[in-house]
Write a protein that holds these residues in place. Structure first.
Motif, PDB file in Angstrom:
ATOM      1  N   PRO A   4       0.740  -1.157   0.144  1.00  0.00           N
ATOM      2  CA  PRO A   4      -0.008   0.155   0.031  1.00  0.00           C
ATOM      3  C   PRO A   4       0.725   1.225   0.087  1.00  0.00           C
ATOM      4  O   PRO A   4       0.444   2.285  -0.738  1.00  0.00           O
ATOM      5  CB  PRO A   4      -0.884   0.025   1.029  1.00  0.00           C
ATOM      6  N   VAL A   5       1.775   1.095   0.991  1.00  0.00           N
ATOM      7  CA  VAL A   5       2.665   2.555   0.988  1.00  0.00           C
ATOM      8  C   VAL A   5       3.574   2.884  -0.424  1.00  0.00           C
ATOM      9  O   VAL A   5       3.556   3.731  -0.927  1.00  0.00           O
ATOM     10  CB  VAL A   5       3.609   2.347   2.031  1.00  0.00           C
ATOM     11  N   GLU A   6       3.944   1.593  -0.941  1.00  0.00           N
ATOM     12  CA  GLU A   6       4.854   1.588  -2.314  1.00  0.00           C
ATOM     13  C   GLU A   6       3.694   2.287  -3.511  1.00  0.00           C
ATOM     14  O   GLU A   6       4.101   3.067  -4.177  1.00  0.00           O
ATOM     15  CB  GLU A   6       5.179   0.458  -2.731  1.00  0.00           C
ATOM     16  N   MET A   7       2.546   1.987  -3.278  1.00  0.00           N
ATOM     17  CA  MET A   7       1.696   2.354  -4.440  1.00  0.00           C
ATOM     18  C   MET A   7       1.408   3.812  -4.068  1.00  0.00           C
ATOM     19  O   MET A   7       1.280   4.351  -5.335  1.00  0.00           O
ATOM     20  CB  MET A   7       0.407   1.467  -4.249  1.00  0.00           C
ATOM     21  N   TYR A   8       1.068   4.137  -3.074  1.00  0.00           N
ATOM     22  CA  TYR A   8       0.703   5.714  -2.652  1.00  0.00           C
ATOM     23  C   TYR A   8       2.000   6.297  -3.113  1.00  0.00           C
ATOM     24  O   TYR A   8       1.675   7.482  -3.835  1.00  0.00           O
ATOM     25  CB  TYR A   8       0.397   5.672  -1.091  1.00  0.00           C
ATOM     26  N   VAL A   9       3.202   6.097  -2.685  1.00  0.00           N
ATOM     27  CA  VAL A   9       4.465   6.914  -2.885  1.00  0.00           C
ATOM     28  C   VAL A   9       4.409   6.946  -4.588  1.00  0.00           C
ATOM     29  O   VAL A   9       4.685   7.937  -4.939  1.00  0.00           O
ATOM     30  CB  VAL A   9       5.425   6.329  -2.064  1.00  0.00           C
ATOM     31  N   SER A  10       4.265   5.790  -5.198  1.00  0.00           N
ATOM     32  CA  SER A  10       4.472   5.876  -6.615  1.00  0.00           C
ATOM     33  C   SER A  10       3.240   6.816  -7.251  1.00  0.00           C
ATOM     34  O   SER A  10       4.011   7.472  -8.266  1.00  0.00           O
ATOM     35  CB  SER A  10       4.490   4.386  -7.304  1.00  0.00           C
ATOM     36  N   LEU A  11       2.358   6.807  -6.814  1.00  0.00           N
ATOM     37  CA  LEU A  11       1.308   7.927  -7.360  1.00  0.00           C
ATOM     38  C   LEU A  11       1.618   9.410  -7.014  1.00  0.00           C
ATOM     39  O   LEU A  11       1.440  10.065  -7.746  1.00  0.00           O
ATOM     40  CB  LEU A  11       0.171   7.634  -7.022  1.00  0.00           C
ATOM     41  N   LEU A  12       2.377   9.486  -5.975  1.00  0.00           N
ATOM     42  CA  LEU A  12       2.748  11.165  -5.457  1.00  0.00           C
ATOM     43  C   LEU A  12       3.629  11.616  -6.516  1.00  0.00           C
ATOM     44  O   LEU A  12       3.998  12.877  -6.495  1.00  0.00           O
ATOM     45  CB  LEU A  12       3.231  11.029  -4.144  1.00  0.00           C
ATOM     46  N   ALA A  13       4.467  10.362  -7.181  1.00  0.00           N
ATOM     47  CA  ALA A  13       5.654  10.959  -8.118  1.00  0.00           C
ATOM     48  C   ALA A  13       4.896  11.547  -9.439  1.00  0.00           C
ATOM     49  O   ALA A  13       5.513  12.410  -9.998  1.00  0.00           O
ATOM     50  CB  ALA A  13       6.291   9.766  -8.716  1.00  0.00           C
ATOM     51  N   LEU A  14       3.727  11.257  -9.306  1.00  0.00           N
ATOM     52  CA  LEU A  14       3.019  11.980 -10.547  1.00  0.00           C
ATOM     53  C   LEU A  14       2.113  13.356 -10.113  1.00  0.00           C
ATOM     54  O   LEU A  14       1.721  13.989 -11.051  1.00  0.00           O
ATOM     55  CB  LEU A  14       1.901  10.887 -11.183  1.00  0.00           C
ATOM     56  N   ARG A  15       2.566  13.883  -8.986  1.00  0.00           N
ATOM     57  CA  ARG A  15       1.782  15.116  -8.440  1.00  0.00           C
ATOM     58  C   ARG A  15       0.502  15.209  -8.601  1.00  0.00           C
ATOM     59  O   ARG A  15       0.255  16.425  -9.057  1.00  0.00           O
ATOM     60  CB  ARG A  15       2.921  16.159  -8.951  1.00  0.00           C
ATOM     61  N   PRO A  16      -0.369  14.338  -8.347  1.00  0.00           N
ATOM     62  CA  PRO A  16      -1.852  14.425  -8.548  1.00  0.00           C
ATOM     63  C   PRO A  16      -2.315  15.475  -7.445  1.00  0.00           C
ATOM     64  O   PRO A  16      -2.012  15.392  -6.273  1.00  0.00           O
ATOM     65  CB  PRO A  16      -2.383  13.080  -8.148  1.00  0.00           C
ATOM     66  N   PRO A  17      -3.197  16.258  -7.758  1.00  0.00           N
ATOM     67  CA  PRO A  17      -3.698  17.284  -6.668  1.00  0.00           C
ATOM     68  C   PRO A  17      -4.763  16.484  -5.861  1.00  0.00           C
ATOM     69  O   PRO A  17      -5.008  17.026  -4.785  1.00  0.00           O
ATOM     70  CB  PRO A  17      -4.551  18.197  -7.471  1.00  0.00           C
ATOM     71  N   ALA A  18      -5.299  15.286  -6.215  1.00  0.00           N
ATOM     72  CA  ALA A  18      -6.196  14.522  -5.617  1.00  0.00           C
ATOM     73  C   ALA A  18      -6.261  13.162  -5.838  1.00  0.00           C
ATOM     74  O   ALA A  18      -5.885  12.804  -7.131  1.00  0.00           O
ATOM     75  CB  ALA A  18      -7.683  15.147  -5.564  1.00  0.00           C
ATOM     76  N   LEU A  19      -6.459  12.229  -5.061  1.00  0.00           N
ATOM     77  CA  LEU A  19      -6.616  10.749  -5.162  1.00  0.00           C
ATOM     78  C   LEU A  19      -7.849  10.082  -4.897  1.00  0.00           C
ATOM     79  O   LEU A  19      -8.555  10.641  -3.802  1.00  0.00           O
ATOM     80  CB  LEU A  19      -5.513   9.986  -4.428  1.00  0.00           C
ATOM     81  N   ASP A  20      -8.371   9.322  -5.436  1.00  0.00           N
ATOM     82  CA  ASP A  20      -9.765   8.570  -5.289  1.00  0.00           C
ATOM     83  C   ASP A  20      -9.480   7.375  -5.099  1.00  0.00           C
ATOM     84  O   ASP A  20      -8.896   6.548  -5.998  1.00  0.00           O
ATOM     85  CB  ASP A  20     -10.734   8.994  -6.339  1.00  0.00           C
ATOM     86  N   LEU A  21      -9.253   6.668  -3.676  1.00  0.00           N
ATOM     87  CA  LEU A  21      -9.170   5.347  -3.670  1.00  0.00           C
ATOM     88  C   LEU A  21     -10.493   4.682  -3.688  1.00  0.00           C
ATOM     89  O   LEU A  21     -11.310   4.956  -2.871  1.00  0.00           O
ATOM     90  CB  LEU A  21      -8.192   5.295  -2.559  1.00  0.00           C
ATOM     91  N   LEU A  22     -10.705   3.634  -4.504  1.00  0.00           N
ATOM     92  CA  LEU A  22     -11.966   2.878  -4.781  1.00  0.00           C
ATOM     93  C   LEU A  22     -11.874   1.481  -4.380  1.00  0.00           C
ATOM     94  O   LEU A  22     -10.879   0.963  -4.938  1.00  0.00           O
ATOM     95  CB  LEU A  22     -12.580   3.374  -6.040  1.00  0.00           C
ATOM     96  N   LEU A  23     -12.660   0.950  -3.710  1.00  0.00           N
ATOM     97  CA  LEU A  23     -12.826  -0.438  -3.413  1.00  0.00           C
ATOM     98  C   LEU A  23     -13.431  -1.136  -4.640  1.00  0.00           C
ATOM     99  O   LEU A  23     -14.428  -0.464  -5.461  1.00  0.00           O
ATOM    100  CB  LEU A  23     -13.761  -0.533  -2.173  1.00  0.00           C
ATOM    101  N   PRO A  24     -12.809  -2.233  -4.914  1.00  0.00           N
ATOM    102  CA  PRO A  24     -13.203  -3.178  -6.467  1.00  0.00           C
ATOM    103  C   PRO A  24     -14.842  -3.275  -5.840  1.00  0.00           C
ATOM    104  O   PRO A  24     -15.286  -3.500  -4.862  1.00  0.00           O
ATOM    105  CB  PRO A  24     -12.659  -4.368  -6.377  1.00  0.00           C
ATOM    106  N   HIS A  25     -15.412  -3.346  -7.488  1.00  0.00           N
ATOM    107  CA  HIS A  25     -17.111  -3.473  -7.203  1.00  0.00           C
ATOM    108  C   HIS A  25     -17.302  -4.957  -7.048  1.00  0.00           C
ATOM    109  O   HIS A  25     -16.856  -5.779  -8.002  1.00  0.00           O
ATOM    110  CB  HIS A  25     -17.793  -2.988  -8.380  1.00  0.00           C
ATOM    111  N   GLY A  26     -17.884  -5.478  -6.104  1.00  0.00           N
ATOM    112  CA  GLY A  26     -17.929  -6.892  -5.433  1.00  0.00           C
ATOM    113  C   GLY A  26     -19.325  -6.761  -4.644  1.00  0.00           C
ATOM    114  O   GLY A  26     -19.556  -5.747  -4.280  1.00  0.00           O
ATOM    115  N   ASN A  27     -19.866  -8.061  -4.375  1.00  0.00           N
ATOM    116  CA  ASN A  27     -20.873  -8.119  -3.507  1.00  0.00           C
ATOM    117  C   ASN A  27     -21.051  -9.446  -2.895  1.00  0.00           C
ATOM    118  O   ASN A  27     -20.094  -9.957  -3.148  1.00  0.00           O
ATOM    119  CB  ASN A  27     -22.212  -7.891  -4.134  1.00  0.00           C
ATOM    120  N   TRP A  28     -22.022  -9.650  -2.174  1.00  0.00           N
ATOM    121  CA  TRP A  28     -22.144 -10.849  -1.429  1.00  0.00           C
ATOM    122  C   TRP A  28     -22.181 -12.393  -2.406  1.00  0.00           C
ATOM    123  O   TRP A  28     -21.802 -13.176  -1.691  1.00  0.00           O
ATOM    124  CB  TRP A  28     -23.293 -10.793  -0.599  1.00  0.00           C
ATOM    125  N   SER A  29     -22.769 -11.938  -3.469  1.00  0.00           N
ATOM    126  CA  SER A  29     -22.820 -13.147  -4.475  1.00  0.00           C
ATOM    127  C   SER A  29     -21.586 -13.176  -5.131  1.00  0.00           C
ATOM    128  O   SER A  29     -21.319 -14.179  -5.722  1.00  0.00           O
ATOM    129  CB  SER A  29     -23.997 -13.135  -5.072  1.00  0.00           C
TER     130      SER A  29
END
Length: 379
Positions: A171-196
């Protein structure tokens, strides 16, 4: 959200839209016609006037919207702005996989007041291995080239990065790697899944108890907590992370909500390439036709869409939640989680989120960090 183009130049192997249970996209035009776009602009203007809106968010979506060409996107945004009432601001954004971004394309979008959001699974090639084109070739070289062009030459047009959480990554490696692209904002989304159809990495949940206190493993919650700690403890705020900001705000009793947290009603609608008015695309991860309303921009207003039972259910707040959610102490923060993640075949959407335990892990962790930060503050 307007589907200006209904196809994609990538074939991401986890895509809930093109690889999921809903197949309605196959029977729709590849691109929205001038008639659909014109009528959509009229409906947006009509709704803004009827409700005296000071602003509307216009998201140009797909598929891959840049397949329609930047000039067409720009022309549509201009049309909407020309038709809404005076004093109504149109906040236009295009969400793209970045592979088709060129200097000329971004310059056109920026000149017409369209900000650019990009979708990446991380800031390294290894993070994006599942994002391939239809021939199986990696999309990363083109995507990172487009992202860097946006960062280096048109930073004012950069809206941010959307990333789907993958607990198999560091998780930290992924986050830091995205910071290298200097995004003004990040949206962290959970994959779409459900109980079935459980999300990746979760066991078969069919026979497990639902609701708070289920005490199962929380791979997604653990991942998010690790990123939160890195974001929270930084000496300066390198980027906004909407999920974390909203969680903190809700814990403080402030009005805030995303689709994943909070009880505020959903205020988004989707226009498909044929002019159909639909609920948000995430519902398509549940079953074929789940987002359909039977309405379209040629015959129906957006107020009629608000009256659709599926849309109305998402305006009902706590009343639409499962009993276990309504009695949970985290109700006002969690809000029952993302609507699509509550689905269970044969039982509909009136269930806790399939991520209930993960959300509880995150919310309690953020609450602990917030309590530590404010310890000793005057009441």
């Amino acid at each position: 959200m307007v589907k200006v183009h209904g196809r994609c130049n990538l074939a991401c192997r986890y895509c809930y839209l093109y690889e999921g249970p809903d197949h309605t996209w196959r029977d729709r035009p590849a691109a929205a016609s001038p008639a659909v776009l014109g009528r959509t602009a009229d409906r947006i203007a009509e709704h803004a006037a009827a409700h005296r809106l000071g602003g509307v968010a216009l998201v140009l979506h797909g598929g891959e919207p840049l397949l329609a060409g930047p000039d067409r996107l720009a022309a549509f945004a201009d049309t909407v702005r020309a038709r809404v009432p005076t004093g109504c601001t149109v906040h236009a954004t295009v969400q793209t996989n970045a592979t088709l971004l060129t200097d000329a394309a971004v310059a056109t979008l920026a000149a017409h007041g369209i900000r650019v959001g990009i979708s990446l699974d991380g800031g390294l090639a290894a993070h994006n291995a599942l994002r391939t084109d239809h021939a199986g070739r990696p999309s990363w070289p083109a995507a990172v080239r487009g992202a860097r062009l946006l960062v280096d030459r048109h930073p004012d047009a950069f809206a941010g990065i959307l990333t789907v959480v993958d607990p198999r990554t560091d998780p930290v490696e992924m986050y830091v790697s995205l910071l290298a692209l200097r995004p003004p904002a990040l949206d962290l989304l959970l994959p779409h899944g459900n109980w079935s159809a459980p999300p990746p990495g979760m066991p078969d949940l069919t026979h497990l108890p639902m609701g708070p206190g289920s005490r199962r493993a929380t791979p997604y919650g653990d991942w998010l907590c690790a990123v939160f700690d890195r974001w929270w403890a930084a000496p300066r705020r390198a980027t906004r992370v909407r999920l974390f900001e909203e969680c903190v705000a809700l814990l403080l009793g402030l009005p805030a909500a995303t689709e994943s947290l909070g009880l505020d009603p959903l205020n988004a609608v989707v226009i498909e390439t044929d002019g159909a008015i639909e609920q948000v695309d995430s519902l398509k991860s549940a079953y074929d036709g789940a987002a359909a309303t039977g309405l379209d921009v040629f015959r129906h207003t957006f107020d009629e869409a608000l009256g659709h039972p599926g849309v109305a259910a998402r305006q009902a707040g706590a009343r639409a939640l499962a009993d276990a959610c309504r009695t949970c102490p985290l109700l006002t923060v969690c809000g029952g989680g993302h609507y699509a993640h509550r689905y269970r075949a044969g039982h509909g959407f009136r269930n806790p989120s399939v991520y209930c335990a993960d959300l509880e892990r995150l919310v309690r962790h953020v609450a602990d960090r917030l309590a530590e930060a404010t310890a000793g503050d005057p009441p």
